[in-house]
Design a protein around this motif. Sequence first.
Motif, PDB file in Angstrom:
ATOM      1  N   GLN A  62      25.079  59.380  54.862  1.00 11.49           N
ATOM      2  CA  GLN A  62      23.976  60.904  55.096  1.00 11.49           C
ATOM      3  C   GLN A  62      23.020  60.830  55.626  1.00 11.49           C
ATOM      4  O   GLN A  62      22.684  61.687  56.266  1.00 11.49           O
ATOM      5  N   LEU A  63      22.357  59.754  55.798  1.00 11.78           N
ATOM      6  CA  LEU A  63      21.288  59.849  56.587  1.00 11.78           C
ATOM      7  C   LEU A  63      20.982  60.618  58.143  1.00 11.78           C
ATOM      8  O   LEU A  63      20.421  61.183  59.002  1.00 11.78           O
ATOM      9  N   PRO A  64      22.176  59.042  58.629  1.00  8.25           N
ATOM     10  CA  PRO A  64      22.254  59.683  60.063  1.00  8.25           C
ATOM     11  C   PRO A  64      22.438  60.877  60.473  1.00  8.25           C
ATOM     12  O   PRO A  64      22.440  61.064  61.771  1.00  8.25           O
ATOM     13  N   LYS A  65      23.707  61.581  59.121  1.00  8.24           N
ATOM     14  CA  LYS A  65      24.268  62.655  59.246  1.00  8.24           C
ATOM     15  C   LYS A  65      23.197  63.622  59.682  1.00  8.24           C
ATOM     16  O   LYS A  65      23.073  64.204  60.366  1.00  8.24           O
TER      17      LYS A  65
ATOM     18  N   MET B   2      24.809  76.356  53.990  1.00  9.31           N
ATOM     19  CA  MET B   2      23.022  75.469  53.627  1.00  9.31           C
ATOM     20  C   MET B   2      22.485  74.552  54.071  1.00  9.31           C
ATOM     21  O   MET B   2      21.711  74.091  54.925  1.00  9.31           O
ATOM     22  N   LYS B   3      23.789  73.740  54.355  1.00 15.29           N
ATOM     23  CA  LYS B   3      23.878  72.508  55.252  1.00 15.29           C
ATOM     24  C   LYS B   3      22.918  72.912  56.707  1.00 15.29           C
ATOM     25  O   LYS B   3      22.710  71.874  57.063  1.00 15.29           O
ATOM     26  N   ILE B   4      23.937  73.451  57.630  1.00 20.97           N
ATOM     27  CA  ILE B   4      22.988  73.998  58.524  1.00 20.97           C
ATOM     28  C   ILE B   4      21.869  74.095  58.764  1.00 20.97           C
ATOM     29  O   ILE B   4      21.043  73.722  59.460  1.00 20.97           O
ATOM     30  N   LYS B   5      21.348  75.371  57.871  1.00 20.16           N
ATOM     31  CA  LYS B   5      20.161  75.360  58.160  1.00 20.16           C
ATOM     32  C   LYS B   5      19.051  73.921  57.807  1.00 20.16           C
ATOM     33  O   LYS B   5      18.048  74.244  58.343  1.00 20.16           O
ATOM     34  N   ARG B   6      19.483  72.490  56.576  1.00 19.94           N
ATOM     35  CA  ARG B   6      18.873  72.029  56.527  1.00 19.94           C
ATOM     36  C   ARG B   6      18.722  71.400  57.325  1.00 19.94           C
ATOM     37  O   ARG B   6      16.688  70.816  57.740  1.00 19.94           O
ATOM     38  N   GLN B   7      19.673  71.232  58.265  1.00 18.98           N
ATOM     39  CA  GLN B   7      19.916  70.268  59.482  1.00 18.98           C
ATOM     40  C   GLN B   7      18.648  71.286  60.550  1.00 18.98           C
ATOM     41  O   GLN B   7      18.161  70.348  61.810  1.00 18.98           O
TER      42      GLN B   7
ATOM     43  N   LYS C  38      17.668  53.900  43.965  1.00 23.60           N
ATOM     44  CA  LYS C  38      18.227  54.421  42.597  1.00 23.60           C
ATOM     45  C   LYS C  38      19.284  55.709  42.972  1.00 23.60           C
ATOM     46  O   LYS C  38      19.681  56.558  41.861  1.00 23.60           O
ATOM     47  N   ALA C  39      17.683  56.910  42.933  1.00 22.72           N
ATOM     48  CA  ALA C  39      18.208  58.237  42.399  1.00 22.72           C
ATOM     49  C   ALA C  39      19.927  58.385  43.540  1.00 22.72           C
ATOM     50  O   ALA C  39      20.472  59.136  42.881  1.00 22.72           O
ATOM     51  N   CYS C  40      19.725  58.103  44.899  1.00 23.04           N
ATOM     52  CA  CYS C  40      20.880  57.830  45.824  1.00 23.04           C
ATOM     53  C   CYS C  40      22.102  57.891  44.782  1.00 23.04           C
ATOM     54  O   CYS C  40      22.817  58.493  45.134  1.00 23.04           O
ATOM     55  N   LEU C  41      22.275  56.664  44.178  1.00 21.20           N
ATOM     56  CA  LEU C  41      23.583  55.965  43.756  1.00 21.20           C
ATOM     57  C   LEU C  41      23.748  57.120  42.513  1.00 21.20           C
ATOM     58  O   LEU C  41      24.744  57.117  41.620  1.00 21.20           O
ATOM     59  N   ALA C  42      22.975  57.713  41.803  1.00 18.54           N
ATOM     60  CA  ALA C  42      23.046  58.194  40.210  1.00 18.54           C
ATOM     61  C   ALA C  42      23.956  59.372  41.141  1.00 18.54           C
ATOM     62  O   ALA C  42      23.600  60.231  40.548  1.00 18.54           O
ATOM     63  N   ALA C  43      23.127  59.719  41.909  1.00 19.58           N
ATOM     64  CA  ALA C  43      23.382  61.193  42.585  1.00 19.58           C
ATOM     65  C   ALA C  43      24.643  61.105  43.201  1.00 19.58           C
ATOM     66  O   ALA C  43      25.173  62.472  44.051  1.00 19.58           O
ATOM     67  N   LYS C  44      24.962  59.869  43.843  1.00 20.48           N
ATOM     68  CA  LYS C  44      26.646  59.445  44.657  1.00 20.48           C
ATOM     69  C   LYS C  44      26.910  60.036  45.767  1.00 20.48           C
ATOM     70  O   LYS C  44      27.305  60.600  46.512  1.00 20.48           O
TER      71      LYS C  44
ATOM     72  N   LEU D 250      10.632  61.495  53.669  1.00 23.00           N
ATOM     73  CA  LEU D 250      12.309  60.875  52.703  1.00 23.00           C
ATOM     74  C   LEU D 250      12.157  61.004  51.660  1.00 23.00           C
ATOM     75  O   LEU D 250      11.765  60.556  50.952  1.00 23.00           O
ATOM     76  N   TYR D 251      12.857  62.495  50.626  1.00 27.00           N
ATOM     77  CA  TYR D 251      13.677  62.216  49.143  1.00 27.00           C
ATOM     78  C   TYR D 251      14.400  63.014  48.831  1.00 27.00           C
ATOM     79  O   TYR D 251      14.904  63.221  50.004  1.00 27.00           O
ATOM     80  N   LEU D 252      14.835  62.599  47.979  1.00 32.77           N
ATOM     81  CA  LEU D 252      15.849  63.214  47.212  1.00 32.77           C
ATOM     82  C   LEU D 252      15.473  64.358  46.387  1.00 32.77           C
ATOM     83  O   LEU D 252      14.919  63.966  45.568  1.00 32.77           O
ATOM     84  N   ALA D 253      16.592  65.929  46.707  1.00 39.78           N
ATOM     85  CA  ALA D 253      16.230  66.633  45.216  1.00 39.78           C
ATOM     86  C   ALA D 253      17.867  67.078  45.485  1.00 39.78           C
ATOM     87  O   ALA D 253      18.217  67.961  46.628  1.00 39.78           O
ATOM     88  N   PHE D 254      18.053  67.893  44.403  1.00 41.17           N
ATOM     89  CA  PHE D 254      19.236  68.509  44.546  1.00 41.17           C
ATOM     90  C   PHE D 254      19.951  67.509  44.911  1.00 41.17           C
ATOM     91  O   PHE D 254      20.620  68.873  45.704  1.00 41.17           O
ATOM     92  N   LYS D 255      20.586  66.500  45.328  1.00 41.45           N
ATOM     93  CA  LYS D 255      21.532  65.724  45.920  1.00 41.45           C
ATOM     94  C   LYS D 255      21.603  65.537  47.173  1.00 41.45           C
ATOM     95  O   LYS D 255      22.478  65.613  47.310  1.00 41.45           O
ATOM     96  N   ASN D 256      20.824  66.088  47.798  1.00 40.58           N
ATOM     97  CA  ASN D 256      20.869  66.118  49.300  1.00 40.58           C
ATOM     98  C   ASN D 256      18.912  65.430  49.685  1.00 40.58           C
ATOM     99  O   ASN D 256      17.348  65.422  49.198  1.00 40.58           O
TER     100      ASN D 256
END
Length: 243
Positions: free
Chosen positions: A48-51, A1-6, A36-42, A137-143
């Motif tokens: 992670q954003l540059p990667k 899934m990570k490869i597909k997202r990239q 705030k959302a990124c902090l809550a999702a750790k 850019l936004y955060l969804a499902f900890k991604n």
Amino acid sequence: MKIKRQKTAYKILNYYKNTYEIKSPYKVLVDGTFCKACLAAKVNIMEQLPKYLDSDMTLMTTPCVLEECKAFGSLLYGPLKVLSQYNLRQCSHKQPVAAAQCLYSLIKQGNKKKYFIATQDPELSRKSRDTKGVPLLYLAFKNIILEKPSNTSKGIEHETISQTQSLDHQLKVVQDLKKKILGEEAEKPDKKKKKFIKMKLKRDRKDKKMKNIPKSDGGVKRRKKQKLKVGKHVREQWSKRKH
């Protein structure tokens, strides 16, 4: 899934690069809601954003965003600490305004500085989509997710309007020519007459079909009886027995 997202992110970035000349290293404007959302999702944004985008970038915020975080006190204390580590992009507001209003002011003139917007704010997200050439850019499902280019960025809305206007113009030209050649519009055919002809044709087809079907008195299809062939010698022996 990570490869597909990239891979999906790579295609989107390639579109913005070819269409709007948004190139690496990217400049990302971050607000308190995203942080705030990124902090809550750790989710560590700086790692992670540059990667995810596979590129160098500069994370930025504005004085108005920091002031909004301060105004919310303990609710946005964590985002305030994180955002304070980013580069400060000076805005033109002498008095602090809402973060969404401040960030939008930096992109509304066609996003000349080629900024990314990182937010969870619905109003800022909508305005970013309505502005050409703004990667969102936004955060969804900890991604972290890079949204696909909006219709405005693709120019679909303008293209659709142009096509509609062109079709309307063509239709008007055809109607004008028809009036010049034929004069007044021909009378519309009588609906009752059309219905009568249609029913008559249907009834004739049905009658023709019924004639070709053999039926008994009860209206049921007859079943043909098969005749048995008897040999000549058998018939002769049968005739002798009768006598």
